[in-house]
Design a protein around this motif. Structure first.
Motif, PDB file in Angstrom:
ATOM      1  N   PHE A   1     -91.929-105.101  13.791  1.00  0.00           N
ATOM      2  CA  PHE A   1     -91.745-105.024  12.340  1.00  0.00           C
ATOM      3  C   PHE A   1     -90.290-105.301  11.967  1.00  0.00           C
ATOM      4  O   PHE A   1     -90.002-106.049  11.011  1.00  0.00           O
ATOM      5  CB  PHE A   1     -92.180-103.637  11.855  1.00  0.00           C
ATOM      6  CG  PHE A   1     -92.280-103.530  10.356  1.00  0.00           C
ATOM      7  CD1 PHE A   1     -93.376-104.046   9.676  1.00  0.00           C
ATOM      8  CD2 PHE A   1     -91.274-102.913   9.622  1.00  0.00           C
ATOM      9  CE1 PHE A   1     -93.453-103.945   8.296  1.00  0.00           C
ATOM     10  CE2 PHE A   1     -91.348-102.815   8.259  1.00  0.00           C
ATOM     11  CZ  PHE A   1     -92.442-103.333   7.576  1.00  0.00           C
ATOM     12  N   ILE A   2     -89.353-104.703  12.707  1.00  0.00           N
ATOM     13  CA  ILE A   2     -87.926-104.897  12.412  1.00  0.00           C
ATOM     14  C   ILE A   2     -87.521-106.351  12.651  1.00  0.00           C
ATOM     15  O   ILE A   2     -86.771-106.942  11.862  1.00  0.00           O
ATOM     16  CB  ILE A   2     -87.074-103.940  13.273  1.00  0.00           C
ATOM     17  CG1 ILE A   2     -87.284-102.497  12.806  1.00  0.00           C
ATOM     18  CG2 ILE A   2     -85.602-104.304  13.192  1.00  0.00           C
ATOM     19  CD1 ILE A   2     -86.594-101.475  13.681  1.00  0.00           C
TER      20      ILE A   2
ATOM     21  N   PHE B   1     -88.960-108.483   9.771  1.00  0.00           N
ATOM     22  CA  PHE B   1     -88.230-108.233   8.528  1.00  0.00           C
ATOM     23  C   PHE B   1     -86.805-108.782   8.621  1.00  0.00           C
ATOM     24  O   PHE B   1     -86.301-109.384   7.651  1.00  0.00           O
ATOM     25  CB  PHE B   1     -88.190-106.734   8.235  1.00  0.00           C
ATOM     26  CG  PHE B   1     -87.551-106.396   6.926  1.00  0.00           C
ATOM     27  CD1 PHE B   1     -88.238-106.542   5.721  1.00  0.00           C
ATOM     28  CD2 PHE B   1     -86.233-105.954   6.877  1.00  0.00           C
ATOM     29  CE1 PHE B   1     -87.624-106.249   4.512  1.00  0.00           C
ATOM     30  CE2 PHE B   1     -85.617-105.657   5.666  1.00  0.00           C
ATOM     31  CZ  PHE B   1     -86.317-105.805   4.478  1.00  0.00           C
ATOM     32  N   SER B   2     -86.166-108.601   9.789  1.00  0.00           N
ATOM     33  CA  SER B   2     -84.801-109.116   9.949  1.00  0.00           C
ATOM     34  C   SER B   2     -84.783-110.628   9.839  1.00  0.00           C
ATOM     35  O   SER B   2     -83.867-111.203   9.236  1.00  0.00           O
ATOM     36  CB  SER B   2     -84.243-108.686  11.316  1.00  0.00           C
ATOM     37  OG  SER B   2     -84.195-107.284  11.419  1.00  0.00           O
TER      38      SER B   2
ATOM     39  N   ILE C   1     -86.890-112.487   8.122  1.00  0.00           N
ATOM     40  CA  ILE C   1     -87.088-112.841   6.702  1.00  0.00           C
ATOM     41  C   ILE C   1     -85.805-112.617   5.913  1.00  0.00           C
ATOM     42  O   ILE C   1     -85.381-113.463   5.110  1.00  0.00           O
ATOM     43  CB  ILE C   1     -88.249-112.014   6.108  1.00  0.00           C
ATOM     44  CG1 ILE C   1     -89.568-112.412   6.784  1.00  0.00           C
ATOM     45  CG2 ILE C   1     -88.347-112.217   4.603  1.00  0.00           C
ATOM     46  CD1 ILE C   1     -90.738-111.526   6.412  1.00  0.00           C
ATOM     47  N   VAL C   2     -85.170-111.444   6.150  1.00  0.00           N
ATOM     48  CA  VAL C   2     -83.917-111.142   5.440  1.00  0.00           C
ATOM     49  C   VAL C   2     -82.845-112.164   5.786  1.00  0.00           C
ATOM     50  O   VAL C   2     -82.099-112.629   4.906  1.00  0.00           O
ATOM     51  CB  VAL C   2     -83.445-109.714   5.786  1.00  0.00           C
ATOM     52  CG1 VAL C   2     -82.024-109.466   5.273  1.00  0.00           C
ATOM     53  CG2 VAL C   2     -84.392-108.683   5.197  1.00  0.00           C
TER      54      VAL C   2
ATOM     55  N   THR D   1     -77.900-105.582   3.643  1.00  0.00           N
ATOM     56  CA  THR D   1     -78.818-105.937   4.742  1.00  0.00           C
ATOM     57  C   THR D   1     -78.945-104.789   5.724  1.00  0.00           C
ATOM     58  O   THR D   1     -80.052-104.450   6.185  1.00  0.00           O
ATOM     59  CB  THR D   1     -78.309-107.186   5.474  1.00  0.00           C
ATOM     60  OG1 THR D   1     -78.256-108.281   4.542  1.00  0.00           O
ATOM     61  CG2 THR D   1     -79.240-107.548   6.623  1.00  0.00           C
TER      62      THR D   1
ATOM     63  N   THR E   1     -85.925-100.174   6.556  1.00  0.00           N
ATOM     64  CA  THR E   1     -87.067-100.795   7.251  1.00  0.00           C
ATOM     65  C   THR E   1     -87.424-100.021   8.508  1.00  0.00           C
ATOM     66  O   THR E   1     -88.614 -99.814   8.808  1.00  0.00           O
ATOM     67  CB  THR E   1     -86.709-102.239   7.628  1.00  0.00           C
ATOM     68  OG1 THR E   1     -86.391-102.969   6.447  1.00  0.00           O
ATOM     69  CG2 THR E   1     -87.883-102.918   8.328  1.00  0.00           C
TER      70      THR E   1
ATOM     71  N   SER F   1     -90.888 -98.349   9.031  1.00  0.00           N
ATOM     72  CA  SER F   1     -91.714 -98.767  10.178  1.00  0.00           C
ATOM     73  C   SER F   1     -92.107 -97.575  11.043  1.00  0.00           C
ATOM     74  O   SER F   1     -93.222 -97.520  11.568  1.00  0.00           O
ATOM     75  CB  SER F   1     -90.955 -99.802  11.013  1.00  0.00           C
ATOM     76  OG  SER F   1     -89.781 -99.234  11.570  1.00  0.00           O
TER      77      SER F   1
END
Length: 527
Positions: A16-17, A20-21, A23-24, A170, A177, A181
């Motif tokens: 998940f991290i 998400f990382s 995407i960010v 961020t 996040t 998560s």
């Protein structure tokens, strides 16, 4: 290479991290890149507008050659700290007026380039110096050139602040996040982790009566229901398996007891067989010795009769006074020859009886003692001489050391050789027409005695070659063979003497038995 094993929870959180990382990072990259271009374009447009305004105010002093007016106009730029240098050139490229607060001394080529960034520094977000060149026009006529140098530090400062803010937010987002998560994985994986924990408990305790429960009617609920159904099946299967194992165990115990009983009876039968073989060998030995002793005893009786007869003749002649020298010498010679034959016959009988006595006692007692192996084997062949001379057989016994002693059971050795000799007579030399020979070679191999027994008889039939040491295997069943001789030899060597037995055989050439036994019997139990 050590493989790191992570739990499902950790894998889900890390996945998940990472997503998400990623995407960010993509969003931040494009936003920041857009911000850079936007700030750069905005700075450039504002700078061009300022340059055009300054050009309009600078053309009039240039036309009228008003240097003071031009410098007064340029000095008004001191409020803008981003301007590094401004120069007004005439058409001859001579400096008409300039504003140089930083006292820069570098030469300038007033060639017309509308604008460009002189990026002399490669630092992060540093665009260098913006250089603008504008023609000074009035009513279509060009009177000179306006040159401006402007610092881009204000863009760098703004963009670095934006970059720091992005990094800060961020990191905040990643922390949020991570927390989300963790909570989400706990929520989603809690039923699965509970199921895994229950499975570990069942695996340790083997308690298939345990059940799991879950209120949800989604896929997790279906999984729990299927898991409980599997546990019920496992419980039934385990009970059935335990019953079967218990039943089979009882059956195996009964069979084991039966096998132990059969093995005990087999050992007893084997011992009885060996004892019977001993008695049979002893009977044959007695018969052979009796027959063998009969001849020398007959010679001894004959010699003693002759001695008595000749002695009577001598006494009669001596009494009558008719004894002559030639007659006395003749009768004394007869007496001497007869007495020599008598002594020889009695000595041979004594040796036979001595050998019989020793071997018969050894076969009955099986005591362990130290003895000369070659001499003992010679005695065994001597007691079997009555059977061997009917063929006849030449006996050759060789030993690398005539004084070689061995500590073991001589009775077992006698039983082994009696069976081997009997095997040679019945099988090897049956209907034999050539010169029969038995060779025995005794050698030492470290702590072992190697005895090679070889006869030049018919050899072993190919049909039984692979199983000659098994009981009741014989090709002479109708001729007195029992098929037990070599089986007894094999068991005596392996079980009693703790040795080994191998053989080589070629039909109509020879049969060779290689026996290896310990030089010193090291077992405490009685053979």
């Amino acid at each position: 290479m050590k493989i790191i094993s992570l739990s499902i929870r950790s894998q889900l959180v890390i996945t998940f991290i990472i997503i998400f990382s990623f995407i960010v990072f993509i969003v931040t990259y494009f936003n920041f890149s857009s911000s850079i271009e936007q700030k750069k374009d905005s700075f450039l447009q504002n700078s061009l507008i300022e340059a055009n305004l300054l050009a309009e105010f600078s053309v009039t002093p240039l036309i009228f050659n008003d240097i003071e007016g031009a410098e007064e106009t340029l000095n008004k730029l001191n409020k803008d700290h981003n301007i590094l240098r401004v120069i007004i050139f005439d058409n001859d490229k001579n400096i008409f007026a300039q504003y140089n607060p930083s006292k820069k001394q570098s030469e300038i080529n007033p060639e017309f380039k509308e604008y460009y960034f002189d990026n002399m520094n490669k630092d992060f977000l540093n665009f260098g110096t913006l250089k603008i060149t504008i023609a000074l026009k009035h009513q279509g006529n060009i009177y000179g050139t306006l040159y401006i140098e402007k610092s881009t530090k204000i863009i760098t400062t703004i963009l670095k602040k934006v970059f720091n803010d992005i990094i800060f937010f961020t990191i905040i987002l990643l922390i949020i996040t991570y927390g989300v998560s963790i909570l989400l994985s706990d929520y989603l994986l809690k039923p699965i982790l509970h199921l895994a924990k229950t499975s570990e408990e069942i695996a340790k305790t083997r308690n298939y009566k345990i059940r799991v429960s879950h209120d949800s009617k989604n896929e997790i609920g279906s999984l729990y229901k299927a898991y409980n159904s599997l546990l019920m099946d496992m419980e039934k299967s385990t009970v059935n398996l335990e019953n079967q194992v218990s039943y089979r165990t009882n059956e195996l115990n009964k069979k084991r007891e039966l096998l132990e009983k059969s093995l005990k009876e087999l050992k007893e039968a084997q011992e009885q067989l060996i004892q019977s073989e001993k008695m049979s060998a002893l009977g044959n030995l007695v018969s052979g010795i009796a027959h063998e002793v009969n001849t020398p005893l007959g010679n001894a009786i004959t010699s003693s009769s002759i001695i008595k007869k000749e002695s009577n003749y001598l006494l009669q002649d001596l009494k009558n006074g008719t004894l002559k020298r030639s007659v006395m010498e003749s009768r004394l010679k007869v007496l001497n020859d007869s007495s020599s034959l008598l002594i020889k016959s009695l000595h041979y009988s004594s040796e036979l009886i001595k050998s019989f006595k020793q071997i018969s006692v050894d076969q009955v007692t099986n005591d362990v003692r130290e003895f000369n192996i070659k001499n003992y084997i010679e005695e065994i062949f001597l007691t079997n001489n009555n059977k061997l001379k009917t063929i006849p057989v030449e006996i050759i016994i060789k030993n690398e050391d005539d004084n070689l002693l061995i500590k073991t059971s001589p009775g077992v050795i006698a039983q082994i050789f009696n069976n081997l000799i009997q095997n040679s007579i019945i099988h090897g030399f049956s209907d034999f027409r050539t010169n029969a020979k038995i060779n025995v070679m005794i050698t030492i191999e470290e702590d072992m005695i190697k005895i090679v027994y070889e006869d030049n008889g018919k050899g072993i039939d190919l049909s039984i070659k692979e199983k000659i040491f098994e009981p009741f295997i014989t090709t002479k069943r109708n001729a007195g063979g029992t098929g037990l001789g070599l089986n007894i030899v094999y068991n005596l060597i392996y079980q009693k003497l703790k040795g080994s037995l191998t053989f080589k055989s070629e039909e109509n050439i020879s049969t060779q038995f290689i026996i290896k036994i310990p030089r010193t019997y090291s077992y405490e139990e009685k053979i």
